[in-house]
Each structure stands twice: as structure tokens, then as C-alpha cells.
Write a protein that holds these residues in place. Structure first.
Motif, mmCIF file in Angstrom:
data_model
loop_
_atom_site.group_PDB
_atom_site.id
_atom_site.type_symbol
_atom_site.label_atom_id
_atom_site.label_comp_id
_atom_site.label_asym_id
_atom_site.label_seq_id
_atom_site.Cartn_x
_atom_site.Cartn_y
_atom_site.Cartn_z
ATOM 1 N N GLN B 25 0.857 -1.199 0.000
ATOM 2 C CA GLN B 25 0.000 0.000 0.000
ATOM 3 C C GLN B 25 0.885 1.239 0.000
ATOM 4 O OE1 GLN B 25 -0.317 2.174 2.850
ATOM 5 N NE2 GLN B 25 0.649 0.908 4.467
ATOM 6 N N ASP B 26 0.402 2.269 -0.720
ATOM 7 C CA ASP B 26 1.181 3.491 -0.841
ATOM 8 C C ASP B 26 0.490 4.668 -0.176
ATOM 9 O OD1 ASP B 26 0.334 4.157 -4.363
ATOM 10 O OD2 ASP B 26 -0.906 3.935 -2.568
ATOM 11 N N MET B 27 -0.371 4.385 0.800
ATOM 12 C CA MET B 27 -1.135 5.442 1.469
ATOM 13 C C MET B 27 -0.579 5.758 2.854
ATOM 14 S SD MET B 27 -4.911 4.186 0.269
ATOM 15 C CE MET B 27 -4.578 2.448 0.563
ATOM 16 N N ASN B 28 0.548 5.186 3.187
ATOM 17 C CA ASN B 28 1.187 5.411 4.476
ATOM 18 C C ASN B 28 0.295 4.977 5.648
ATOM 19 O OD1 ASN B 28 3.555 6.202 5.841
ATOM 20 N ND2 ASN B 28 2.629 8.150 6.424
ATOM 21 N N HIS B 29 -0.505 3.939 5.411
ATOM 22 C CA HIS B 29 -1.382 3.432 6.465
ATOM 23 C C HIS B 29 -0.603 2.630 7.486
ATOM 24 C CE1 HIS B 29 -5.303 3.618 3.882
ATOM 25 N NE2 HIS B 29 -4.862 4.791 4.255
ATOM 26 N N GLU B 30 -1.019 2.771 8.750
ATOM 27 C CA GLU B 30 -0.369 2.014 9.806
ATOM 28 C C GLU B 30 -0.882 0.575 9.862
ATOM 29 O OE1 GLU B 30 2.313 4.807 11.181
ATOM 30 O OE2 GLU B 30 2.077 2.733 11.827
ATOM 31 N N TYR B 31 -2.175 0.412 9.672
ATOM 32 C CA TYR B 31 -2.794 -0.880 9.880
ATOM 33 C C TYR B 31 -3.001 -1.609 8.574
ATOM 34 C CZ TYR B 31 -3.646 0.163 14.741
ATOM 35 O OH TYR B 31 -3.473 0.418 16.072
ATOM 36 N N MET B 32 -2.703 -2.902 8.589
ATOM 37 C CA MET B 32 -2.931 -3.746 7.426
ATOM 38 C C MET B 32 -3.547 -5.067 7.869
ATOM 39 S SD MET B 32 0.401 -2.922 5.038
ATOM 40 C CE MET B 32 -0.365 -3.560 3.532
ATOM 41 N N TYR B 33 -4.299 -5.675 6.967
ATOM 42 C CA TYR B 33 -5.105 -6.851 7.303
ATOM 43 C C TYR B 33 -5.047 -7.864 6.170
ATOM 44 C CZ TYR B 33 -7.329 -2.987 9.886
ATOM 45 O OH TYR B 33 -7.561 -1.876 10.649
ATOM 46 N N TRP B 34 -5.151 -9.130 6.524
ATOM 47 C CA TRP B 34 -5.378 -10.191 5.553
ATOM 48 C C TRP B 34 -6.691 -10.886 5.893
ATOM 49 C CZ3 TRP B 34 -3.541 -11.068 0.965
ATOM 50 C CH2 TRP B 34 -2.237 -10.662 0.625
ATOM 51 N N TYR B 35 -7.556 -10.981 4.866
ATOM 52 C CA TYR B 35 -8.837 -11.668 4.991
ATOM 53 C C TYR B 35 -8.884 -12.816 3.980
ATOM 54 C CZ TYR B 35 -10.912 -7.512 7.274
ATOM 55 O OH TYR B 35 -11.218 -6.474 8.114
ATOM 56 N N ARG B 36 -9.753 -13.769 4.278
ATOM 57 C CA ARG B 36 -10.133 -14.736 3.270
ATOM 58 C C ARG B 36 -11.638 -14.669 3.047
ATOM 59 N NH1 ARG B 36 -9.052 -20.876 4.772
ATOM 60 N NH2 ARG B 36 -10.618 -21.148 3.139
ATOM 61 N N GLN B 37 -12.021 -14.910 1.809
ATOM 62 C CA GLN B 37 -13.434 -14.841 1.445
ATOM 63 C C GLN B 37 -13.834 -16.170 0.834
ATOM 64 O OE1 GLN B 37 -14.494 -12.389 -1.941
ATOM 65 N NE2 GLN B 37 -16.423 -11.793 -0.986
ATOM 66 N N ASP B 38 -14.796 -16.817 1.441
ATOM 67 C CA ASP B 38 -15.289 -18.105 0.971
ATOM 68 C C ASP B 38 -16.764 -17.984 0.633
ATOM 69 O OD1 ASP B 38 -13.189 -19.001 3.502
ATOM 70 O OD2 ASP B 38 -12.830 -19.722 1.473
ATOM 71 N N PRO B 39 -17.231 -18.784 -0.328
ATOM 72 C CA PRO B 39 -18.632 -18.682 -0.751
ATOM 73 C C PRO B 39 -19.585 -18.841 0.425
ATOM 74 C CG PRO B 39 -17.388 -20.061 -2.269
ATOM 75 C CD PRO B 39 -16.476 -19.782 -1.108
ATOM 76 N N GLY B 40 -20.590 -17.967 0.479
ATOM 77 C CA GLY B 40 -21.609 -18.063 1.518
ATOM 78 C C GLY B 40 -21.168 -17.582 2.888
ATOM 79 N N MET B 41 -19.950 -17.064 2.961
ATOM 80 C CA MET B 41 -19.452 -16.575 4.246
ATOM 81 C C MET B 41 -18.955 -15.158 4.080
ATOM 82 S SD MET B 41 -17.385 -19.910 5.556
ATOM 83 C CE MET B 41 -17.426 -19.392 7.258
ATOM 84 N N GLY B 42 -18.999 -14.417 5.143
ATOM 85 C CA GLY B 42 -18.419 -13.087 5.116
ATOM 86 C C GLY B 42 -16.905 -13.164 5.128
ATOM 87 N N SER B 84 -8.228 -26.925 2.052
ATOM 88 C CA SER B 84 -9.122 -26.044 2.814
ATOM 89 C C SER B 84 -8.709 -24.577 2.721
ATOM 90 C CB SER B 84 -9.154 -26.461 4.283
ATOM 91 O OG SER B 84 -7.855 -26.369 4.851
ATOM 92 N N GLN B 85 -7.513 -24.330 2.201
ATOM 93 C CA GLN B 85 -7.052 -22.961 2.045
ATOM 94 C C GLN B 85 -7.368 -22.391 0.663
ATOM 95 O OE1 GLN B 85 -2.960 -23.860 3.466
ATOM 96 N NE2 GLN B 85 -3.367 -22.331 5.059
ATOM 97 N N THR B 86 -8.062 -23.154 -0.148
ATOM 98 C CA THR B 86 -8.592 -22.635 -1.409
ATOM 99 C C THR B 86 -9.576 -21.527 -1.072
ATOM 100 O OG1 THR B 86 -8.325 -24.702 -2.624
ATOM 101 C CG2 THR B 86 -10.027 -23.168 -3.404
ATOM 102 N N SER B 87 -9.319 -20.330 -1.590
ATOM 103 C CA SER B 87 -10.128 -19.183 -1.196
ATOM 104 C C SER B 87 -9.690 -17.984 -2.026
ATOM 105 C CB SER B 87 -9.918 -18.896 0.295
ATOM 106 O OG SER B 87 -10.806 -17.899 0.753
ATOM 107 N N VAL B 88 -10.379 -16.888 -1.805
ATOM 108 C CA VAL B 88 -9.930 -15.600 -2.330
ATOM 109 C C VAL B 88 -9.398 -14.804 -1.147
ATOM 110 C CG1 VAL B 88 -10.530 -13.497 -3.552
ATOM 111 C CG2 VAL B 88 -11.635 -15.658 -4.163
ATOM 112 N N TYR B 89 -8.200 -14.305 -1.285
ATOM 113 C CA TYR B 89 -7.531 -13.592 -0.191
ATOM 114 C C TYR B 89 -7.505 -12.098 -0.506
ATOM 115 C CZ TYR B 89 -6.184 -18.131 1.511
ATOM 116 O OH TYR B 89 -6.231 -19.416 1.994
ATOM 117 N N PHE B 90 -7.955 -11.329 0.466
ATOM 118 C CA PHE B 90 -7.950 -9.882 0.331
ATOM 119 C C PHE B 90 -7.041 -9.267 1.374
ATOM 120 C CE2 PHE B 90 -10.956 -8.960 -2.902
ATOM 121 C CZ PHE B 90 -11.885 -9.980 -2.869
ATOM 122 N N CYS B 91 -6.304 -8.293 0.915
ATOM 123 C CA CYS B 91 -5.522 -7.458 1.807
ATOM 124 C C CYS B 91 -6.243 -6.121 1.938
ATOM 125 C CB CYS B 91 -4.131 -7.256 1.231
ATOM 126 S SG CYS B 91 -3.075 -6.163 2.186
#
Lengths: 112, 115
Positions: B25-42, B84-91
Motif C-alpha cells: 500500500q502506498d497510502m502510508n497506512h499504519e494498519y494492514m489486514y489479511w482476509y479470506r473470502q469463501d462462498p456463503g461466508m463473510g 481447505s485454504q482454497t479461497s480468495v484472499y484480500f488485503c
């Protein structure tokens, strides 16, 4: 336990028709409330958020949402949808410095 | 201003292989996160970072490791991939504080398939 429910997995709406996407939450206090949109192949983008004050919140792209404490709901609305609104919409809820809890999403399909 | 970028966009792994997903990220943000997104789940939070050199576990950390050696980068590692780690990963990233009210800015996602 805290939870967020988006009861509709899919919604189909004709272009030009009005839209309402439902979000219900279970939380101890008045939480922070968000709607994010995920366009195909894209990351999530914030549409609007509610912290306090006026319960009707205006967002980007002509969306609005209303917080109803008595119903524990934060439904998203748009008076007239456009084909470009086809996307997946996520409701999220948070409180204090805890991490957000996300709904499972509602996929919006637009009929021409 | 690119915002949040993720590399790679798509990857296929065999069970047991390892890989690293990169978020920048180039916004100088302090906080960063990793999420996973699976069908039918948040979205479910895997790990997050409150600043350079610090990381913390989220809701579903097992099988993943992370590092934040530079403020702008947040790496997610899979040491031994499982189906089980098949997923879409969002940062995602956000400004100074990890309060729930902070807007999070998301990358476009990485689609991972583990065979």
C-alpha cells in the motif's frame, strides 16, 4: 455472540427499479455500521457508514442506508438502479477497537 | 497513487507446497489486514498488523504466517498448503488506529486454488 445477517444471497432487480438490501445484526450496543460493494474482479469499496446521529446515511453512487435500532437493521437502498450497480454488497458491523464482523454478502443482478 | 495492490492475482498450488502472497500500500497506512473470502461466508480476518514489525492473529490464523518488515508491505505465507485454504484472499489497510470505525481500503484479491 455478535453476528451479521444478510438474508438474501441473490437479488434480481430490473434496471431503473428501486432496490433494498437487508442487513440485520446482533450486537450489545450501538455498533458502527458499514456497507461495502465488491464489483466483479475488484476489491471491496466503502459505500457508506454510520456511527451516530442522523439515522439516514447518504453514500456514494446514489446509495443510502437507514439505521433502525428497534429492528437492529441497517438496510441499503437506491431509488433507481443502473446496470453498473451489479455487484456483491457486504454489510459489516464493529464496535470500539474490535475487528469488523462481516455479513455473507448479497449478489445484485440487474435485468435489462 | 495505486492504493492497495496484491501479488499474484491467481495461483494454483499442490497440497503441501508453500507460497507467499504480497500486499503493498502506498497510502502510508499504519494498519494492514489479511482476509479470506469463501462462498456463503463473510470476510474472515486471518492476521493483521498495527505497524511495522508487529503482527497479531485474527479469527482464522491457523496454517498462515505473516510478516510486516516494511510499513508498506504485508506478506501472507502458507507453509504447507491444504485444500481447505482454497479461497480468495484480500488485503486491506486503514489509517492510524484499528478502531472499528476506520474505513478499510482493499486490494483486488488473490484467488488461490489448492489441489
Amino acid at each position: 455472540a455478535q453476528s451479521v445477517t444478510q438474508p438474501d444471497i441473490h437479488i434480481t432487480v430490473s434496471e431503473g427499479a428501486s432496490l433494498e438490501l437487508r442487513c440485520n445484526y446482533s450486537y450489545g450496543a450501538t455498533p458502527y455500521l458499514f456497507w461495502y460493494v465488491q464489483s466483479p474482479g475488484q476489491g471491496l469499496q466503502l459505500l457508506l457508514k454510520y456511527f451516530s446521529g442522523d439515522t439516514l446515511v447518504q453514500g456514494i453512487k446514489g446509495f443510502e442506508a437507514e439505521f433502525k435500532r428497534s429492528q437492529s437493521s441497517f438496510n441499503l437502498r437506491k431509488p433507481s438502479v443502473h446496470w453498473s450497480d451489479a455487484a456483491e454488497y457486504f454489510c459489516a458491523v464493529g464496535e470500539g477497537n474490535y475487528q469488523l464482523i462481516w455479513g455473507a454478502g448479497t449478489k445484485l443482478i440487474i435485468k435489462p | 497513487n495505486a492504493g492497495v495492490t496484491q501479488t499474484p492475482k491467481f495461483r494454483v498450488l499442490k497440497t503441501g507446497q508453500s507460497m507467499t502472497l504480497l500486499c503493498a500500500q502506498d497510502m502510508n497506512h499504519e494498519y494492514m489486514y489479511w482476509y479470506r473470502q469463501d462462498p456463503g461466508m463473510g470476510l474472515r480476518l486471518i492476521h493483521y498488523s498495527v505497524g511495522e514489525g508487529t503482527t497479531a492473529k485474527g479469527e482464522v490464523p491457523d496454517g498462515y504466517n505473516v510478516s510486516r518488515l516494511k510499513k508498506q508491505n504485508f506478506l501472507l505465507g502458507l507453509e504447507s498448503a491444504a485444500p481447505s485454504q482454497t479461497s480468495v484472499y484480500f488485503c486491506a489497510s486503514s489509517y492510524f488506529r484499528a478502531e472499528a470505525k476506520e474505513t478499510q481500503y482493499f486490494g483486488p484479491g488473490t484467488r488461490l486454488l489448492v489441489l
